[in-house]
Design a protein around this motif. Structure first.
Motif, mmCIF file in Angstrom:
data_model
loop_
_atom_site.group_PDB
_atom_site.id
_atom_site.type_symbol
_atom_site.label_atom_id
_atom_site.label_comp_id
_atom_site.label_asym_id
_atom_site.label_seq_id
_atom_site.Cartn_x
_atom_site.Cartn_y
_atom_site.Cartn_z
ATOM 1 N N ARG A 24 16.017 41.428 5.614
ATOM 2 C CA ARG A 24 15.978 40.771 4.304
ATOM 3 C C ARG A 24 15.998 39.257 4.440
ATOM 4 N NH1 ARG A 24 19.816 43.768 2.173
ATOM 5 N NH2 ARG A 24 21.449 42.281 2.706
ATOM 6 N N ASN A 25 16.874 38.724 5.298
ATOM 7 C CA ASN A 25 17.099 37.273 5.302
ATOM 8 C C ASN A 25 16.711 36.563 6.590
ATOM 9 O OD1 ASN A 25 18.082 37.130 2.670
ATOM 10 N ND2 ASN A 25 20.103 37.833 3.324
ATOM 11 N N TYR A 27 16.795 36.019 10.947
ATOM 12 C CA TYR A 27 17.864 35.865 11.934
ATOM 13 C C TYR A 27 18.816 34.731 11.587
ATOM 14 C CZ TYR A 27 20.188 35.218 16.410
ATOM 15 O OH TYR A 27 21.130 35.095 17.396
ATOM 16 N N GLY A 28 18.253 33.555 11.375
ATOM 17 C CA GLY A 28 19.080 32.359 11.229
ATOM 18 C C GLY A 28 19.982 32.397 10.010
ATOM 19 N N SER A 29 19.521 33.027 8.949
ATOM 20 C CA SER A 29 20.289 33.001 7.698
ATOM 21 C C SER A 29 21.190 34.225 7.549
ATOM 22 C CB SER A 29 19.337 32.908 6.508
ATOM 23 O OG SER A 29 18.553 31.742 6.615
ATOM 24 N N ARG A 108 10.109 41.334 12.564
ATOM 25 C CA ARG A 108 10.483 40.012 12.044
ATOM 26 C C ARG A 108 11.311 39.225 13.068
ATOM 27 N NH1 ARG A 108 12.788 38.086 6.234
ATOM 28 N NH2 ARG A 108 12.937 35.928 6.898
ATOM 29 N N GLU A 112 10.746 35.655 15.099
ATOM 30 C CA GLU A 112 11.686 34.531 14.945
ATOM 31 C C GLU A 112 12.423 34.205 16.240
ATOM 32 O OE1 GLU A 112 12.785 35.201 10.210
ATOM 33 O OE2 GLU A 112 14.258 35.706 11.736
ATOM 34 N N SER A 114 12.010 32.627 18.917
ATOM 35 C CA SER A 114 11.946 31.385 19.704
ATOM 36 C C SER A 114 13.305 30.693 19.699
ATOM 37 C CB SER A 114 10.868 30.461 19.171
ATOM 38 O OG SER A 114 11.126 30.127 17.839
ATOM 39 N N VAL A 115 14.172 31.081 18.776
ATOM 40 C CA VAL A 115 15.497 30.482 18.689
ATOM 41 C C VAL A 115 16.514 31.177 19.620
ATOM 42 C CG1 VAL A 115 16.337 31.916 16.789
ATOM 43 C CG2 VAL A 115 17.094 29.547 16.962
ATOM 44 N N LEU A 166 2.337 39.987 8.427
ATOM 45 C CA LEU A 166 3.188 38.872 7.986
ATOM 46 C C LEU A 166 2.755 38.362 6.610
ATOM 47 C CD1 LEU A 166 5.260 36.501 8.820
ATOM 48 C CD2 LEU A 166 3.224 35.269 9.532
ATOM 49 N N ARG B 24 11.749 23.223 16.272
ATOM 50 C CA ARG B 24 12.329 23.713 17.526
ATOM 51 C C ARG B 24 13.141 24.985 17.297
ATOM 52 N NH1 ARG B 24 14.272 19.018 19.002
ATOM 53 N NH2 ARG B 24 16.308 19.441 18.129
ATOM 54 N N ASN B 25 13.967 25.007 16.256
ATOM 55 C CA ASN B 25 14.932 26.108 16.121
ATOM 56 C C ASN B 25 14.762 26.988 14.896
ATOM 57 O OD1 ASN B 25 16.329 25.547 18.506
ATOM 58 N ND2 ASN B 25 17.466 23.897 17.506
ATOM 59 N N TYR B 27 14.285 27.640 10.582
ATOM 60 C CA TYR B 27 15.051 27.248 9.405
ATOM 61 C C TYR B 27 16.511 27.667 9.489
ATOM 62 C CZ TYR B 27 16.437 26.808 4.526
ATOM 63 O OH TYR B 27 17.094 26.469 3.376
ATOM 64 N N GLY B 28 16.730 28.955 9.735
ATOM 65 C CA GLY B 28 18.084 29.499 9.652
ATOM 66 C C GLY B 28 19.034 28.909 10.672
ATOM 67 N N SER B 29 18.522 28.562 11.852
ATOM 68 C CA SER B 29 19.407 28.095 12.919
ATOM 69 C C SER B 29 19.515 26.571 12.962
ATOM 70 C CB SER B 29 18.904 28.612 14.269
ATOM 71 O OG SER B 29 18.870 30.024 14.256
ATOM 72 N N ARG B 108 5.628 26.889 10.590
ATOM 73 C CA ARG B 108 6.742 27.762 10.940
ATOM 74 C C ARG B 108 7.639 28.029 9.736
ATOM 75 N NH1 ARG B 108 10.780 27.835 16.093
ATOM 76 N NH2 ARG B 108 11.966 29.584 15.270
ATOM 77 N N MET B 111 6.185 30.478 7.326
ATOM 78 C CA MET B 111 6.320 31.858 7.795
ATOM 79 C C MET B 111 7.746 32.376 7.617
ATOM 80 S SD MET B 111 3.882 32.141 11.173
ATOM 81 C CE MET B 111 4.859 31.004 12.157
ATOM 82 N N GLU B 112 8.726 31.462 7.645
ATOM 83 C CA GLU B 112 10.129 31.885 7.549
ATOM 84 C C GLU B 112 10.661 31.838 6.117
ATOM 85 O OE1 GLU B 112 11.578 30.487 12.027
ATOM 86 O OE2 GLU B 112 12.244 29.355 10.295
ATOM 87 N N SER B 114 10.666 33.537 3.493
ATOM 88 C CA SER B 114 11.139 34.654 2.667
ATOM 89 C C SER B 114 12.626 34.519 2.378
ATOM 90 C CB SER B 114 10.854 35.995 3.346
ATOM 91 O OG SER B 114 11.502 36.057 4.590
ATOM 92 N N VAL B 115 13.298 33.647 3.132
ATOM 93 C CA VAL B 115 14.726 33.446 2.923
ATOM 94 C C VAL B 115 15.001 32.364 1.865
ATOM 95 C CG1 VAL B 115 15.028 31.677 4.705
ATOM 96 C CG2 VAL B 115 16.871 33.293 4.275
ATOM 97 N N ILE B 120 7.372 30.849 -0.059
ATOM 98 C CA ILE B 120 6.208 29.976 -0.164
ATOM 99 C C ILE B 120 4.948 30.813 0.014
ATOM 100 C CG2 ILE B 120 5.050 27.985 0.870
ATOM 101 C CD1 ILE B 120 7.762 27.384 -0.381
#
Lengths: 219, 219
Positions: A24-25, A27-29, A108, A112, A114-115, A166, B24-25, B27-29, B108, B111-112, B114-115, B120
């Motif tokens: 849903r959100n 990895y990062g969030s 998904r 994502e 690369s982090v 995607l 680099r990292n 959005y979330g991270s 990038r 693509m991310e 959705s959070v 977008i």
């Protein structure tokens, strides 16, 4: 024994919860607390099974890729002609993406990754290798045009599918994915199929989809 | 006036720093503190210009999409034949992705997204609309086969490019992007070009790339 079974059940619940939350959100969030809540377990239980958020994400990716690439290996081991097997894989993978939260989350997370401490590249390479092998068979079977650069074609088909799913997710929540996969094949197959098989093979996705629908309605 | 100029300079520095950090990292991270550090500004300055992390990400996406889609609009306003314009766009966009951190980060983040509070989707739709218009011209100019479903083709070309650049980044840090874009066209053009123009147009990406290289070596 019951204790071990409970641990296995908890681990499975964590993976399902993580798939929901990451799917849903992203990895990062997504926090570990989000995963624990979604899984219905304590943070303590989470840490008993996994060292870190990245470890949970890697487990989701692992579970997804195992389920998805199994499809590729069934095709390699099976009796379908190579080109038909590739198109079948794309239809099946689209279905998995729409119906299995672990598959949707795993793909998904791979995109994502690369982090992560080391980015996930194995799944891309595995799909390309399966595609390349099946395209080679397609040449031997007379379906794929002689002289096709199978490595280059495999290296495009897999990223093209990645992009199609995607954008389908972004624009329609994957509602139009089946249609977009058919359109993808309509634009790739003319470059791939042997000239004397064009008539029969350009309609392959439509034919396979009809056969799948018929099989589903029988079962 | 100097004060206003300083504010403009600070905003630009924040966007550049945000592009580096998000690129680099992801959005979330990436935290607001990461953006401030990368931009060389205080968190106070950050909050003076932007309400939230999402607002900064939206500004990066906006700057990127403005720069990238300007290319599409130049093609629509220019005199290149439609099909040649689409291939040219893909080569240029690949160059932007490899050389401009704001473009790489903007794509990038799209693509991310959705959070985000609202995902977008505009850039995908804008690119599809430009492609569709240029493909329509290609039919009128005799380069694109009569009867081509230009909406479906545009709806595949744009996601296919998205996937190709994503996987190129994951596997090679975009080092093989030019080659992968050429391979993409080798697999799409046979479905698009009019039968009587095949010979001339299947080599289009190679010809355009050679012309770009010659122009670059002259300047």
């Amino acid at each position: 024994m019951p204790k071990q079974q409970r641990a296995i059940g908890t681990r499975a619940a964590i993976l399902r919860g993580a798939a929901e939350a990451f799917g849903r959100n992203g990895y990062g969030s997504t926090s570990l607390a989000d995963v624990a809540t979604e899984a219905g377990v304590t943070k303590g239980a989470l840490y008993f099974h996994f060292d870190s958020k990245e470890a949970i994400a890697l487990a989701v990716i692992g579970a997804q890729h195992e389920a998805s690439i199994a499809l590729g290996h069934r095709m390699l081991d099976g009796s379908l002609p190579g080109l038909e097997a590739i198109v079948t894989m794309s239809l099946e993978l689209a279905t998995q993406l729409c119906t299995d939260p672990v598959v949707a989350a795993g793909i998904r997370l791979t995109m994502e990754s690369s982090v992560f401490s080391s980015p996930i590249v194995g799944p891309y390479r595995d799909w390309m290798a399966v595609c390349e092998e099946l395209l080679g068979r397609g040449i031997a079977e007379g379906d794929v045009a002689v002289g096709t650069d199978v490595a280059a074609a495999a290296h495009f088909i897999s990223p093209a599918f990645t992009g199609v799913q995607l954008v389908s997710e972004a624009l329609t929540g994957r509602e139009d994915l089946d249609r977009r996969v058919d359109e993808m094949w309509a634009l790739i197959l003319p470059a791939l199929v042997a000239p004397d098989r064009r008539e029969r093979l350009l309609g392959l996705p439509t034919r396979l989809r009809a056969a799948r629908a018929a099989a589903a309605s029988r079962s």
